[in-house]
Design a protein around this motif. Structure first.
Motif, PDB file in Angstrom:
ATOM      1  N   CYS A 102       0.836  -1.207   0.000  1.00 48.48           N
ATOM      2  CA  CYS A 102       0.000   0.000   0.000  1.00 48.48           C
ATOM      3  C   CYS A 102       0.867   1.252   0.000  1.00 48.48           C
ATOM      4  O   CYS A 102       0.381   2.362   0.189  1.00 48.48           O
ATOM      5  N   CYS A 144      -6.155  -4.863  -5.827  1.00 48.84           N
ATOM      6  CA  CYS A 144      -5.766  -5.050  -4.426  1.00 48.84           C
ATOM      7  C   CYS A 144      -6.315  -6.378  -3.901  1.00 48.84           C
ATOM      8  O   CYS A 144      -5.671  -7.045  -3.089  1.00 48.84           O
ATOM      9  N   ILE A 176     -10.635  -0.139   3.424  1.00 47.69           N
ATOM     10  CA  ILE A 176     -11.774  -0.422   2.523  1.00 47.69           C
ATOM     11  C   ILE A 176     -11.683  -1.887   2.072  1.00 47.69           C
ATOM     12  O   ILE A 176     -11.979  -2.208   0.927  1.00 47.69           O
ATOM     13  N   PHE A 186      -6.202   5.158   1.620  1.00 45.43           N
ATOM     14  CA  PHE A 186      -7.093   4.253   2.364  1.00 45.43           C
ATOM     15  C   PHE A 186      -6.326   3.330   3.309  1.00 45.43           C
ATOM     16  O   PHE A 186      -6.893   2.412   3.874  1.00 45.43           O
ATOM     17  N   TYR A 187      -5.033   3.577   3.434  1.00 45.14           N
ATOM     18  CA  TYR A 187      -4.221   2.736   4.327  1.00 45.14           C
ATOM     19  C   TYR A 187      -4.113   3.386   5.704  1.00 45.14           C
ATOM     20  O   TYR A 187      -3.884   4.581   5.816  1.00 45.14           O
ATOM     21  N   CYS A 189      -1.153   4.806   0.190  1.00 41.85           N
ATOM     22  CA  CYS A 189      -2.510   4.915  -0.340  1.00 41.85           C
ATOM     23  C   CYS A 189      -3.351   5.623   0.721  1.00 41.85           C
ATOM     24  O   CYS A 189      -3.190   5.351   1.922  1.00 41.85           O
ATOM     25  N   LYS A 243     -12.234  -3.106  -1.704  1.00 42.53           N
ATOM     26  CA  LYS A 243     -11.021  -2.571  -2.343  1.00 42.53           C
ATOM     27  C   LYS A 243     -10.971  -2.981  -3.824  1.00 42.53           C
ATOM     28  O   LYS A 243     -11.626  -3.948  -4.234  1.00 42.53           O
ATOM     29  N   CYS A 271      -5.652  -1.893   5.313  1.00 45.44           N
ATOM     30  CA  CYS A 271      -6.591  -1.319   4.346  1.00 45.44           C
ATOM     31  C   CYS A 271      -7.925  -1.024   5.039  1.00 45.44           C
ATOM     32  O   CYS A 271      -8.490  -1.895   5.688  1.00 45.44           O
TER      33      CYS A 271
HETATM   34  S1  SF4 Z   1      -5.189  -2.605  -0.290  1.00 47.20           S
HETATM   35 FE1  SF4 Z   1      -6.416  -0.842   0.376  1.00 47.20          FE
HETATM   36  S2  SF4 Z   1      -4.949   0.546   1.307  1.00 47.20           S
HETATM   37 FE2  SF4 Z   1      -3.772  -0.892   0.079  1.00 47.20          FE
HETATM   38  S3  SF4 Z   1      -3.504   0.079  -1.929  1.00 47.20           S
HETATM   39 FE3  SF4 Z   1      -5.362  -1.181  -2.031  1.00 47.20          FE
HETATM   40  S4  SF4 Z   1      -7.044   0.177  -1.496  1.00 47.20           S
HETATM   41 FE4  SF4 Z   1      -5.141   1.148  -0.829  1.00 47.20          FE
END
Ligand code: SF4
Ligand code: SF4
Length: 201
Positions: free
Chosen positions: A15, A100, A92, A83-84, A81, A96, A90
């Motif tokens: 991520c 991912c 989401i 969302f991390y 990211c 995701k 993660c």
């Molecule tokens: S797993 Fe989640 S946090 Fe990691 S890159 Fe994908 S969407 Fe972003």
């Protein structure tokens, strides 16, 4: 050999930005326009800034448009990211993006219209087991990465659907993709032509 079973180490490496050579701070994973729509909604609700950048694009010389097939994440100022979360990973997880979900399996482009499932060597678990994973065939990948493999197959199907959709549009003379275009003309088109996202669902 096949008793090896992938188990994510939840280290967060995938991520994080790892493309050291790139001037852009982008994540390598592709995002379909439909996925970007969902991510924008979530980001809006959470009041976090989501930025994406065009990734796979084709110039449509019939309509003088840039066809956008996928985007990529632009990462936060720390290279992660958006969302991390370092504490939980993660945020989401359930929704995701395809790429991912399939990770550490990835889709490798062999040529313009052919793709295959491969293992991404950047993953820490893959790195730990790289000797055992070297030169393994698809059947073993399927066993070792059973859950990721199902997701990678879904990801591959989505890619194929997209390619078929584009081919159909070409056959129906709705678009004409320039397969041989000079970099100057391509850059000019990128700068001046409007965008058209390609969506299959
Ligand atoms: S797993 Fe989640 S946090 Fe990691 S890159 Fe994908 S969407 Fe972003
Ligand atoms: S790099 Fe590999 S082991 Fe680490 S969080 Fe990502 S998928 Fe899991």
């Amino acid at each position: 050999m096949t008793e090896l079973n992938y188990a994510c180490l939840k280290c967060g490496k995938c991520c994080f930005n790892l493309s050291f050579s790139s001037a852009d701070y982008i994540k390598r994973i592709p995002l379909y326009p439909e996925e970007v729509d969902k991510l924008i909604e979530i980001a809006k609700k959470r009041q976090i800034p989501l930025k994406v950048k065009e990734d796979l694009v084709f110039p449509d010389i019939l309509n003088k448009k840039i066809l956008v097939l996928t985007y990529r994440f632009i990462l936060d100022e720390n290279g992660y990211c958006i969302f991390y979360d370092p504490k939980i990973g993660c945020t989401i997880h359930e929704i995701k993006p395809f790429a991912c979900q399939a990770y550490p399996l990835a889709i490798k482009r062999i040529d313009a219209f052919n793709l295959e499932i491969t293992i991404d060597s950047i993953c820490n678990w893959v790195e730990e087991h790289h000797i055992k994973l070297k030169n393994i065939d698809l059947n073993k990948i399927k066993i070792i990465f059973s859950e990721s493999f199902k997701k990678a197959e879904a990801f591959l199907r989505q890619n194929k659907k997209l390619q078929l959709h584009i081919r159909r549009m070409e056959v129906e003379n709705k678009i004409k993709i320039a397969r041989q275009i000079s970099s100057e003309d391509f850059n000019r088109a990128l700068k001046n032509w409007k965008r058209d996202e390609i969506r299959v669902s």
